[in-house]
Structure formats: structure tokens, C-alpha cells
Design a protein around this motif. Structure first.
Motif, PDB file in Angstrom:
ATOM      1  N   GLN A  82       0.807  -1.214   0.000  1.00 46.44           N
ATOM      2  CA  GLN A  82       0.000   0.000   0.000  1.00 46.44           C
ATOM      3  C   GLN A  82       0.850   1.278   0.000  1.00 46.44           C
ATOM      4  O   GLN A  82       0.423   2.333   0.472  1.00 46.44           O
TER       5      GLN A  82
ATOM      6  N   GLY B 176     -10.555  -3.580  -0.999  1.00 46.86           N
ATOM      7  CA  GLY B 176     -10.305  -2.571   0.010  1.00 46.86           C
ATOM      8  C   GLY B 176     -10.415  -1.167  -0.531  1.00 46.86           C
ATOM      9  O   GLY B 176     -10.863  -0.932  -1.661  1.00 46.86           O
TER      10      GLY B 176
ATOM     11  N   ASN C  29      -7.999   2.367  -0.866  1.00 46.45           N
ATOM     12  CA  ASN C  29      -6.637   2.874  -0.836  1.00 46.45           C
ATOM     13  C   ASN C  29      -6.674   4.371  -1.098  1.00 46.45           C
ATOM     14  O   ASN C  29      -6.606   4.835  -2.232  1.00 46.45           O
TER      15      ASN C  29
ATOM     16  N   PHE D 175      -5.414   7.218   4.363  1.00 45.18           N
ATOM     17  CA  PHE D 175      -5.919   6.011   5.030  1.00 45.18           C
ATOM     18  C   PHE D 175      -6.148   4.891   4.027  1.00 45.18           C
ATOM     19  O   PHE D 175      -6.580   5.126   2.896  1.00 45.18           O
TER      20      PHE D 175
ATOM     21  N   ALA E  31      -7.433   0.492   3.950  1.00 47.51           N
ATOM     22  CA  ALA E  31      -7.937  -0.665   4.694  1.00 47.51           C
ATOM     23  C   ALA E  31      -8.486  -1.678   3.715  1.00 47.51           C
ATOM     24  O   ALA E  31      -8.806  -1.354   2.567  1.00 47.51           O
TER      25      ALA E  31
ATOM     26  N   ILE F 295      -7.376  -9.126   7.686  1.00 45.77           N
ATOM     27  CA  ILE F 295      -8.023  -7.812   7.694  1.00 45.77           C
ATOM     28  C   ILE F 295      -6.972  -6.788   8.106  1.00 45.77           C
ATOM     29  O   ILE F 295      -6.256  -7.008   9.096  1.00 45.77           O
ATOM     30  N   PHE F 296      -6.847  -5.712   7.377  1.00 48.27           N
ATOM     31  CA  PHE F 296      -5.776  -4.763   7.672  1.00 48.27           C
ATOM     32  C   PHE F 296      -6.275  -3.326   7.569  1.00 48.27           C
ATOM     33  O   PHE F 296      -7.278  -3.028   6.908  1.00 48.27           O
ATOM     34  N   ALA F 297      -5.539  -2.448   8.222  1.00 47.59           N
ATOM     35  CA  ALA F 297      -5.793  -1.014   8.152  1.00 47.59           C
ATOM     36  C   ALA F 297      -4.481  -0.292   8.385  1.00 47.59           C
ATOM     37  O   ALA F 297      -3.604  -0.782   9.110  1.00 47.59           O
ATOM     38  N   GLY F 298      -4.315   0.858   7.760  1.00 49.53           N
ATOM     39  CA  GLY F 298      -3.075   1.602   7.912  1.00 49.53           C
ATOM     40  C   GLY F 298      -3.248   3.071   7.606  1.00 49.53           C
ATOM     41  O   GLY F 298      -4.286   3.511   7.091  1.00 49.53           O
ATOM     42  N   TYR F 299      -2.215   3.840   7.968  1.00 56.71           N
ATOM     43  CA  TYR F 299      -2.232   5.283   7.746  1.00 56.71           C
ATOM     44  C   TYR F 299      -0.844   5.719   7.297  1.00 56.71           C
ATOM     45  O   TYR F 299       0.166   5.271   7.850  1.00 56.71           O
TER      46      TYR F 299
END
Length: 272
Positions: free
Chosen positions: A108, A210, A212, A216, A218, A247-251
Motif C-alpha cells: 500500500q 479494500g 486505498n 488512510f 484498509a 483484515i488490515f488497516a493503515g495510515y
């Protein structure tokens, strides 16, 4: 659980097994287990490289009922607390379409703005050690296997982009290769070694969806891997299958100056 940090074309991640997740706190039924892993990726415009290490300890026998008459669901499984599986793995791949962003899916660190796909040949090399570290006595034995796998694959991946940042990614890689295994059977006063080499077939697939965005991101991914080979000089077929979900999330944060300057210097030298 996987925690990773990525910047441009490089990434590093640590994997571990937390006890607070459901299914990881059933030591009385399935025994105590532990695991950890590390991975390092370099994803250039065309060439992709991943190196990883994982170590898992503590297993149970799913079909315990076949070996313990009267066993019922809820009873403790047959357990192997000192069985350790260690894997060193590398994957080298070539992205034939520079309009297809591997980083948009894997780390990402980029955003795929338009739908695109790519044919991606791969080379997989894996060294695996499975070792029963149970102490030997006059009434038992243990085994250790060392295997090396080398496999060539031909995959195709496509990223469907919808609206502003939403995507659906699909891919599959069938492959064929070679696996060499050394099996050591240990007794208290002696041990025996056997070796065999076999042709192995493997298929890897993934599906994910997801969001992108500019900051942010996810989503969720599912990965499937299956392999099969006939054991040399026997009628036995060894099979392996793995299905995982994530399952993922990021910043995205502003990169530190020392990181940005060093990676940029390396990128300039290799033409990025």
C-alpha cells in the motif's frame, strides 16, 4: 497478527501470535503453541523480491479420534508441544506491466488509479525444517525432516479499480518444481537417514478488496496455497493446503528525513 512499516519500494514486517484473539487461548484442549516471523520486501518497477522467516512450535493432531477410541469433541487432542516447524523462504518475481502496481496491493505504498493486470513469472525457493524435539528414551523415537524446494511459476494478477480508491484484486500462480527431503529417524542409541527427490506441483491464489486513499487504507485479503507430490519409490502422495484471511488497516505518515534521504539515494542509483 502482522505489523509492518513500508516506504516506497521497501517494507519490513513482524508476525506474532497474540493470546487475546479467539482461538489462541485453548491450551487445555489443543496444547500450547507459539510462533513468530519476519519478512522483507523490495518491490521495484519490474522486479519483486521477498525474503521471509517463520518459526512455529506446538501442534495437535486434528483426527485424534482415529487414534483414541472414545474421543469426543471437547476432549484434549493428541498434542505435540515440542514439534517445531521453521521455514526460510524467498520469492523472486518479474512484473511485465509497469502500469500494474504490486506495491498498491502488497504494501500500500502506491495507489492504483486505473484498472490494470500483469503476467508475473516467479521463482520460489524454500528451506523447511520440521523437528520433533521430544527427549529420547528407550521406549520412544523422534524424527526430523529437512527439505529444500525450488519452483518456477507463471502467474497473472489483476487489480480492478472502482471510483476513488476502491479496488478488487485477484491473482493465481500455478507452478512446478523440485523438492529434496532428508528424513532422520532418531532412537536413543542410533539414527537412520533416508533421502528422496520429487517433482512438486503448487498453486497459489489470492483475492482481496479494500480502499486505498491518499492517507488512510484498509481492506481484507484471502490467500490459498496447495501443493502435491508423489513420494519417490512409493505410492504415497504428500499434500499440503493452506488458507488464510487477513483484515488490515493503515495510515500514511510523513517519512523521517534520514529514511527518505537514504532510500532516495538508493533509488537514484538503481534508476527509480
Amino acid at each position: 497478527t502482522r505489523i509492518g512499516v513500508s516506504y516506497r519500494f521497501i517494507s519490513f514486517a513482524i508476525k506474532y501470535i497474540p493470546k487475546f484473539l479467539p482461538g489462541n487461548d485453548d491450551d487445555a484442549i489443543k496444547g500450547k503453541s507459539s510462533g513468530t516471523g519476519y519478512s522483507f520486501n523490495v518491490n521495484l518497477k519490474h522486479w519483486q523480491q521477498e525474503l521471509s522467516y517463520s518459526r512455529n512450535k506446538g501442534y495437535f493432531l486434528k483426527n485424534t479420534a482415529a487414534y483414541r477410541p472414545g474421543w469426543q469433541t471437547g476432549d484434549p487432542y493428541l498434542q505435540f508441544p515440542l514439534l517445531v516447524n521453521t521455514v526460510y523462504e524467498g520469492i523472486t518475481a518479474y512484473n511485465s506491466n509497469n502500469r500494474f502496481s504490486v506495491n498498491a496491493i502488497v504494501t500500500q505504498t502506491e495507489r492504483q488509479l486505473k484498472s490494470a493486470g500483469s503476467f508475473m513469472p516467479t521463482l520460489l525457493y524454500r528451506y523447511q525444517i520440521t523437528d520433533d524435539q521430544t527427549a529420547l528414551t528407550t521406549s520412544n523415537s523422534s524424527q526430523k525432516s529437512n527439505s529444500f524446494e525450488l519452483l518456477v511459476g507463471a502467474g497473472y494478477h489483476y487489480n480492478f479499480v472502482f471510483g476513488k480508491g476502491f479496488y478488487l484484486a485477484l491473482g493465481a500462480t500455478p507452478g512446478i518444481g523440485y523438492v529434496h527431503t532428508k528424513l532422520t529417524t532418531r532412537y536413543l542409541v542410533e539414527h537412520f537417514v533416508s533421502r528422496q527427490s520429487n517433482v512438486i506441483f503448487r498453486v497459489d491464489g489470492n483475492a482481496g478488496a479494500g480502499f486505498n486513499g491518499k492517507r488512510f487504507f484498509a481492506g481484507a485479503y484471502f490467500r490459498y496455497s496447495a501443493a502435491s507430490f508423489n513420494q519417490q519409490r512409493t505410492n504415497v502422495v504428500s499434500k499440503e493446503a493452506n488458507l488464510s484471511g487477513q483484515i488490515f488497516a493503515g495510515y500514511r505518515l510523513q517519512a523521517p528525513k534520514w529514511l527518505a534521504s537514504n532510500v532516495t539515494a538508493v533509488g537514484n542509483k538503481i534508476g527509480l
